[in-house]
Design a protein around this motif. Structure first.
Motif, PDB file in Angstrom:
ATOM      1  N   GLN A 520       1.008  -1.168   0.105  1.00  0.00           N
ATOM      2  CA  GLN A 520      -0.113   0.037   0.076  1.00  0.00           C
ATOM      3  C   GLN A 520       0.871   1.263  -0.050  1.00  0.00           C
ATOM      4  OE1 GLN A 520      -3.118   0.405  -0.130  1.00  0.00           O
ATOM      5  NE2 GLN A 520      -3.772  -1.800  -0.306  1.00  0.00           N
ATOM      6  N   LEU A 521       1.971   1.335   0.976  1.00  0.00           N
ATOM      7  CA  LEU A 521       2.853   2.423   0.859  1.00  0.00           C
ATOM      8  C   LEU A 521       3.282   2.633  -0.374  1.00  0.00           C
ATOM      9  CD1 LEU A 521       4.483   1.781   4.401  1.00  0.00           C
ATOM     10  CD2 LEU A 521       2.575   3.599   3.901  1.00  0.00           C
ATOM     11  N   VAL A 522       4.046   1.558  -0.949  1.00  0.00           N
ATOM     12  CA  VAL A 522       4.751   1.677  -2.363  1.00  0.00           C
ATOM     13  C   VAL A 522       3.828   2.411  -3.253  1.00  0.00           C
ATOM     14  CG1 VAL A 522       5.727   0.439  -4.180  1.00  0.00           C
ATOM     15  CG2 VAL A 522       6.349   0.013  -1.662  1.00  0.00           C
ATOM     16  N   THR A 523       2.356   1.911  -3.521  1.00  0.00           N
ATOM     17  CA  THR A 523       1.718   2.251  -4.355  1.00  0.00           C
ATOM     18  C   THR A 523       1.312   3.928  -4.030  1.00  0.00           C
ATOM     19  OG1 THR A 523       0.561   0.024  -4.158  1.00  0.00           O
ATOM     20  CG2 THR A 523      -0.855   1.764  -5.423  1.00  0.00           C
ATOM     21  N   MET A 524       1.161   4.115  -2.862  1.00  0.00           N
ATOM     22  CA  MET A 524       0.766   5.492  -2.555  1.00  0.00           C
ATOM     23  C   MET A 524       2.224   6.333  -2.998  1.00  0.00           C
ATOM     24  SD  MET A 524      -0.641   5.431   1.173  1.00  0.00           S
ATOM     25  CE  MET A 524      -0.693   7.282   1.411  1.00  0.00           C
ATOM     26  N   MET A 525       3.117   5.774  -2.793  1.00  0.00           N
ATOM     27  CA  MET A 525       4.681   6.572  -3.585  1.00  0.00           C
ATOM     28  C   MET A 525       4.481   6.635  -4.945  1.00  0.00           C
ATOM     29  SD  MET A 525       7.075   5.147  -0.824  1.00  0.00           S
ATOM     30  CE  MET A 525       7.045   5.362   1.148  1.00  0.00           C
ATOM     31  N   GLY A 526       3.650   6.079  -5.456  1.00  0.00           N
ATOM     32  CA  GLY A 526       3.809   5.968  -7.172  1.00  0.00           C
ATOM     33  C   GLY A 526       4.736   4.958  -7.671  1.00  0.00           C
ATOM     34  N   GLY A 527       5.038   3.952  -6.927  1.00  0.00           N
ATOM     35  CA  GLY A 527       5.969   2.856  -7.133  1.00  0.00           C
ATOM     36  C   GLY A 527       5.357   1.623  -7.419  1.00  0.00           C
ATOM     37  N   TRP A 528       5.946   0.460  -7.519  1.00  0.00           N
ATOM     38  CA  TRP A 528       5.653  -0.887  -7.761  1.00  0.00           C
ATOM     39  C   TRP A 528       6.627  -1.887  -6.958  1.00  0.00           C
ATOM     40  CZ3 TRP A 528       7.191   1.753 -11.619  1.00  0.00           C
ATOM     41  CH2 TRP A 528       8.217   1.320 -12.748  1.00  0.00           C
ATOM     42  N   ILE A 529       6.025  -3.076  -6.675  1.00  0.00           N
ATOM     43  CA  ILE A 529       7.042  -4.007  -6.223  1.00  0.00           C
ATOM     44  C   ILE A 529       7.226  -5.027  -7.225  1.00  0.00           C
ATOM     45  CG2 ILE A 529       7.302  -5.732  -4.430  1.00  0.00           C
ATOM     46  CD1 ILE A 529       5.655  -3.960  -2.383  1.00  0.00           C
ATOM     47  N   GLU A 530       8.617  -5.607  -7.168  1.00  0.00           N
ATOM     48  CA  GLU A 530       8.848  -6.553  -8.001  1.00  0.00           C
ATOM     49  C   GLU A 530       9.433  -7.742  -6.992  1.00  0.00           C
ATOM     50  OE1 GLU A 530      11.398  -5.561 -11.386  1.00  0.00           O
ATOM     51  OE2 GLU A 530       9.265  -4.515 -12.480  1.00  0.00           O
ATOM     52  N   LEU A 531       9.104  -9.008  -7.268  1.00  0.00           N
ATOM     53  CA  LEU A 531       9.601 -10.251  -6.456  1.00  0.00           C
ATOM     54  C   LEU A 531      10.406 -11.069  -7.263  1.00  0.00           C
ATOM     55  CD1 LEU A 531       9.727 -11.941  -3.959  1.00  0.00           C
ATOM     56  CD2 LEU A 531       7.555 -12.607  -4.126  1.00  0.00           C
ATOM     57  N   GLU A 532      11.405 -11.579  -7.193  1.00  0.00           N
ATOM     58  CA  GLU A 532      12.202 -12.805  -7.734  1.00  0.00           C
ATOM     59  C   GLU A 532      12.506 -13.548  -6.684  1.00  0.00           C
ATOM     60  OE1 GLU A 532      15.432 -10.745  -9.273  1.00  0.00           O
ATOM     61  OE2 GLU A 532      14.344  -9.425 -10.641  1.00  0.00           O
ATOM     62  N   SER A 533      11.912 -14.816  -6.891  1.00  0.00           N
ATOM     63  CA  SER A 533      12.371 -15.860  -5.561  1.00  0.00           C
ATOM     64  C   SER A 533      12.222 -17.607  -6.455  1.00  0.00           C
ATOM     65  CB  SER A 533      11.112 -15.873  -4.810  1.00  0.00           C
ATOM     66  OG  SER A 533      11.637 -16.558  -3.777  1.00  0.00           O
ATOM     67  N   GLU A 534      12.995 -18.346  -5.782  1.00  0.00           N
ATOM     68  CA  GLU A 534      12.935 -19.399  -6.095  1.00  0.00           C
ATOM     69  C   GLU A 534      12.811 -20.407  -4.988  1.00  0.00           C
ATOM     70  OE1 GLU A 534      15.466 -22.555  -9.108  1.00  0.00           O
ATOM     71  OE2 GLU A 534      15.669 -20.125  -9.417  1.00  0.00           O
ATOM     72  N   GLU A 535      12.272 -21.380  -4.989  1.00  0.00           N
ATOM     73  CA  GLU A 535      12.078 -22.205  -3.677  1.00  0.00           C
ATOM     74  C   GLU A 535      13.467 -22.996  -3.259  1.00  0.00           C
ATOM     75  OE1 GLU A 535       8.756 -24.564  -1.992  1.00  0.00           O
ATOM     76  OE2 GLU A 535       8.333 -24.372  -4.195  1.00  0.00           O
ATOM     77  N   GLY A 536      14.073 -22.414  -1.984  1.00  0.00           N
ATOM     78  CA  GLY A 536      15.335 -23.132  -1.691  1.00  0.00           C
ATOM     79  C   GLY A 536      16.648 -22.381  -1.917  1.00  0.00           C
ATOM     80  N   LYS A 537      16.205 -21.441  -2.865  1.00  0.00           N
ATOM     81  CA  LYS A 537      17.405 -20.486  -3.350  1.00  0.00           C
ATOM     82  C   LYS A 537      17.685 -18.968  -2.834  1.00  0.00           C
ATOM     83  CE  LYS A 537      19.061 -23.101  -7.133  1.00  0.00           C
ATOM     84  NZ  LYS A 537      18.922 -23.534  -8.743  1.00  0.00           N
ATOM     85  N   GLY A 538      16.178 -18.619  -2.412  1.00  0.00           N
ATOM     86  CA  GLY A 538      16.418 -17.246  -1.866  1.00  0.00           C
ATOM     87  C   GLY A 538      15.443 -16.370  -2.446  1.00  0.00           C
ATOM     88  N   SER A 539      15.062 -14.943  -1.968  1.00  0.00           N
ATOM     89  CA  SER A 539      14.209 -14.164  -2.738  1.00  0.00           C
ATOM     90  C   SER A 539      14.659 -12.662  -2.770  1.00  0.00           C
ATOM     91  CB  SER A 539      12.959 -14.023  -1.891  1.00  0.00           C
ATOM     92  OG  SER A 539      12.408 -15.306  -1.295  1.00  0.00           O
ATOM     93  N   THR A 540      14.296 -12.016  -3.722  1.00  0.00           N
ATOM     94  CA  THR A 540      15.024 -10.562  -3.777  1.00  0.00           C
ATOM     95  C   THR A 540      13.586  -9.647  -4.202  1.00  0.00           C
ATOM     96  OG1 THR A 540      16.859 -11.369  -4.917  1.00  0.00           O
ATOM     97  CG2 THR A 540      16.183  -8.894  -5.145  1.00  0.00           C
ATOM     98  N   PHE A 541      13.243  -8.846  -3.192  1.00  0.00           N
ATOM     99  CA  PHE A 541      11.902  -8.011  -3.201  1.00  0.00           C
ATOM    100  C   PHE A 541      12.754  -6.730  -3.625  1.00  0.00           C
ATOM    101  CE2 PHE A 541      10.500 -11.142  -0.372  1.00  0.00           C
ATOM    102  CZ  PHE A 541       9.056 -11.106  -0.257  1.00  0.00           C
ATOM    103  N   ILE A 542      12.088  -6.161  -4.631  1.00  0.00           N
ATOM    104  CA  ILE A 542      12.393  -4.868  -5.185  1.00  0.00           C
ATOM    105  C   ILE A 542      11.474  -3.828  -5.354  1.00  0.00           C
ATOM    106  CG2 ILE A 542      13.635  -3.819  -7.278  1.00  0.00           C
ATOM    107  CD1 ILE A 542      14.168  -6.784  -7.977  1.00  0.00           C
ATOM    108  N   VAL A 543      11.626  -2.666  -4.732  1.00  0.00           N
ATOM    109  CA  VAL A 543      10.596  -1.657  -4.985  1.00  0.00           C
ATOM    110  C   VAL A 543      11.267  -0.635  -5.805  1.00  0.00           C
ATOM    111  CG1 VAL A 543       9.634   0.489  -3.527  1.00  0.00           C
ATOM    112  CG2 VAL A 543       9.970  -1.873  -2.398  1.00  0.00           C
ATOM    113  N   ILE A 544      10.220  -0.286  -6.754  1.00  0.00           N
ATOM    114  CA  ILE A 544      10.683   0.890  -7.906  1.00  0.00           C
ATOM    115  C   ILE A 544       9.813   2.052  -7.383  1.00  0.00           C
ATOM    116  CG2 ILE A 544      10.823   1.103 -10.200  1.00  0.00           C
ATOM    117  CD1 ILE A 544      10.893  -2.205  -9.980  1.00  0.00           C
ATOM    118  N   LEU A 545      10.434   3.086  -7.346  1.00  0.00           N
ATOM    119  CA  LEU A 545       9.873   4.485  -7.073  1.00  0.00           C
ATOM    120  C   LEU A 545      10.522   5.600  -8.155  1.00  0.00           C
ATOM    121  CD1 LEU A 545      10.676   4.157  -3.452  1.00  0.00           C
ATOM    122  CD2 LEU A 545       8.398   3.941  -4.274  1.00  0.00           C
TER     123      LEU A 545
END
Ligand code: ADP
Length: 574
Positions: A520-545
């Motif tokens: 919600q906060l990111v949307t209010m800031m005019g941005g979006w979230i991308e998620l790259e993740s693979e089970e057992g290997k890790g995750s990357t959360f990216i916020v683009i603003l």
């Protein structure tokens, strides 16, 4: 020309009989007209000519006899038995023709041909096989005339008449069969039309019954935006009679009941082709309504309008508002004593009230960890309540990205260290030294990601970095080498109270609120979230603003807190 129809048509049940009577009437009336003209001609000759032909009287007699025969045939055909009229007519015709020439002309001359119409008329107004009977009768008649006048019979008469009879019989029979087939086809078609009409009427009355008994309000709009169908429930919801709704467009119905802002929202929604599950909520007078819309397609795929379903959301909206108010009050009330507990615990831990034993320090540490966990939870609940109430606002200002990232590292380092994880940070060179945004909220977002990253990683590292996504956007990324997120869960973990699975919740704790708030906060800031993740290997959360944040009203969180305190105060005084 109705009188002509009345004159030639004879209403009977048998369609073949009706057709034959009609044909005979046409022929008879045609002849009647010719005969009347003939009589008129004779009268003219009689008057004008100084010396009229000698046989003028016999001409009168024959013309009037023919007229009488015609009238009698017509009357029999119209009011009695058609075949009697047919036989009479053909007989009269043959007699008239046999009187029209000398016996020699009739038997051997061209006048023979004048009998042919009798054959054709008989097969048309009686039955197809009557052509043969008349052909034989004519032949016999010619034979008798020939014998009487002692004339040699024409050897071609029999084959000619039988040939004509055969051709006529074939033609009439084929025509009658075709007419019969056509009639059958028509009957079938009528049956089918009747069945379809009945089915349609049944389905229409079923649809109407369903529409009438549906509690939700339903309006069907055509392609021009005019309402074509409205059920009783919708007139109750919109406080308009169904007759007022049908034929109007929705803009006209909204006139005083809806605010200008909501009018634009609703019109846009009803006229755009949103996904069928999409819906809008708006105030309609004192009521809160929700509307969903879906395009109406014919079987051929052609779009013929939109169906909109309206629901009274007043109670739910009230309950939602009460729930949000309750959560804000409860979390606010919990936060104050929690802060006091944490403050005193910290002071105790730091030995302000005297030295602690190792055992006491350990207990204080657990007390601190648990209260800060609880504070986090309470803060998340409060944020969620504010988001739902729409009272959350951003406080935009300048900040240094390196400071933001260092601040997060400072808070999270210990947690990572305790789990044996390496926490690294990095700010890319091309990132401006000053960025614009709500520093506090960005800090909260990063803490949320980092907290999850450390929580869901057993070994390896967690990396937080800031870089340029493109010329107009910068990005925050938190990467870990943890358990990863299954693909099917990557969408729903951003919904409130959703986690990958319950067993993990028991193992890792948490309420499933963090990511929904972040989103919600990111949307209010005019941005979006991308998620790259693979089970057992890790995750990357990216916020683009965006580098330039969208304009928001300048309300600080403190002011929102004030609003909550007001509510608290109000409840206390009540
Ligand atoms: P919480 O962590 O309090 O449960 P969140 O909304 O922050 O709530 O996260 C929702 C769920 O998303 C988590 O419970 C977890 O299942 C999953 N998740 C979030 N971040 C990660 C991560 N870095 N690695 C694996 N799973 C994650």
């Amino acid at each position: 020309m109705n009188w002509i129809n009345q004159l030639i048509n004879v209403p009977t049940i048998d369609p073949d009989d009706a057709r034959r009577r009609k044909l005979l009437n046409i022929i008879v009336l045609g002849m009647f007209a010719l005969d009347v003209l003939g009589i008129f001609g004779i009268i003219v000759v009689d008057i004008i000519d100084a010396s009229p032909p000698e046989n003028i009287t016999s001409l009168y007699i024959s013309a009037i006899t023919v007229l009488a025969g015609i009238v009698i045939t017509y009357l029999i055909n119209r009011y009695w038995i058609s075949w009697v009229a047919g036989v009479l007519f053909v007989t009269l015709f043959i007699i008239a023709v046999s009187q029209s020439d000398t016996p020699a002309e009739l038997v051997q001359g061209r006048a023979m041909i004048t009998f042919v119409p009798a054959v054709i008329i008989a097969s048309v107004v009686l039955r197809p096989y009557a052509a043969f009977i008349v052909a034989i009768v004519v032949n016999v008649l010619l034979l008798i005339i020939g014998l009487n006048a002692q004339l040699e019979p024409d050897p071609f008469a029999v084959p000619i008449f039988l040939g004509i009879a055969l051709a006529t019989w074939l033609a009439t029979r084929t025509m009658e069969r075709a007419i019969g087939d056509l009639r059958l086809l028509n009957l079938e078609l009528e049956d089918r039309v009747r069945d379809r009409t009945r089915e349609l009427a049944e389905s229409l009355s079923k649809t109407e019954a369903i529409l009438d008994s549906t509690a939700d309000g339903i309006i069907v709009f055509d392609n021009t935006g005019k309402a074509t169908v409205a059920n009783p429930a919708v007139s109750g919801l919109l406080v308009h009679r169904a007759e007022e709704i049908v034929g109007s467009d929705f803009e006209a119905l909204m006139s005083n009941a809806v605010s200008t802002e909501d009018k634009g929202l609703i019109s846009g929604f009803l006229h755009s082709q949103e996904a069928p599950e999409a819906s809008v909520k708006f105030q309609w007078g004192k009521k809160t309504l929700s509307a969903s819309a879906a395009p109406v397609h014919l079987e051929s795929g052609e779009e013929i309008g939109t169906v909109a379903v309206f629901r009274d959301f007043t109670r739910e909206a009230e309950i939602d508002r009460m729930k949000s108010t309750f959560v804000s009050i409860a979390s606010h009330e919990l936060r104050t004593p929690l802060n006091a507990i944490m403050g005193y615990t910290e002071m105790l831990n730091e030995g302000v009230y005297g030295p602690l034993t190792e055992q006491q320090r350990g207990a204080m540490g657990r007390l601190l960890a648990n209260s800060s966990h609880m504070l986090g939870l309470v803060n998340n609940l409060l944020d969620r309540a504010r988001i739902e109430a729409g009272t959350i606002k951003l406080n935009i200002g300048d900040f240094a990205p390196s400071k933001l990232i260092d601040g997060v590292k400072g808070v999270m380092d210990m947690m990572a260290h305790n789990k044996g994880l390496e926490l690294t940070t990095n700010v890319a060179n091309d990132v401006p030294s000053t960025l614009q945004g709500d520093w506090q909220r960005l800090h909260q977002i990063l803490i949320n990601f980092a907290n999850n990253a450390i929580k869901f990683t057993q070994e390896g590292s967690v990396n937080i970095r800031i870089y340029m996504h493109d010329a107009d956007h910068w990005a925050l990324a938190v990467a870990d080498t943890g358990i990863g997120i299954p693909e099917d869960a990557q969408q729903y973990i951003f919904e409130p109270f959703r986690q990958v699975d319950d067993s993990a919740t028991r193992e890792y704790g948490g309420a499933g609120l963090g990511l929904s708030i972040v989103k919600q906060l990111v949307t209010m800031m005019g941005g979006w979230i991308e998620l790259e993740s693979e089970e057992g290997k890790g995750s990357t959360f990216i916020v683009i603003l965006p580098l330039i944040p969208p304009e928001t009203e300048e309300f600080t969180l403190g002011e929102t807190d004030l609003a909550v305190s007001d509510v608290v105060h109000q409840t206390e005084t009540e």
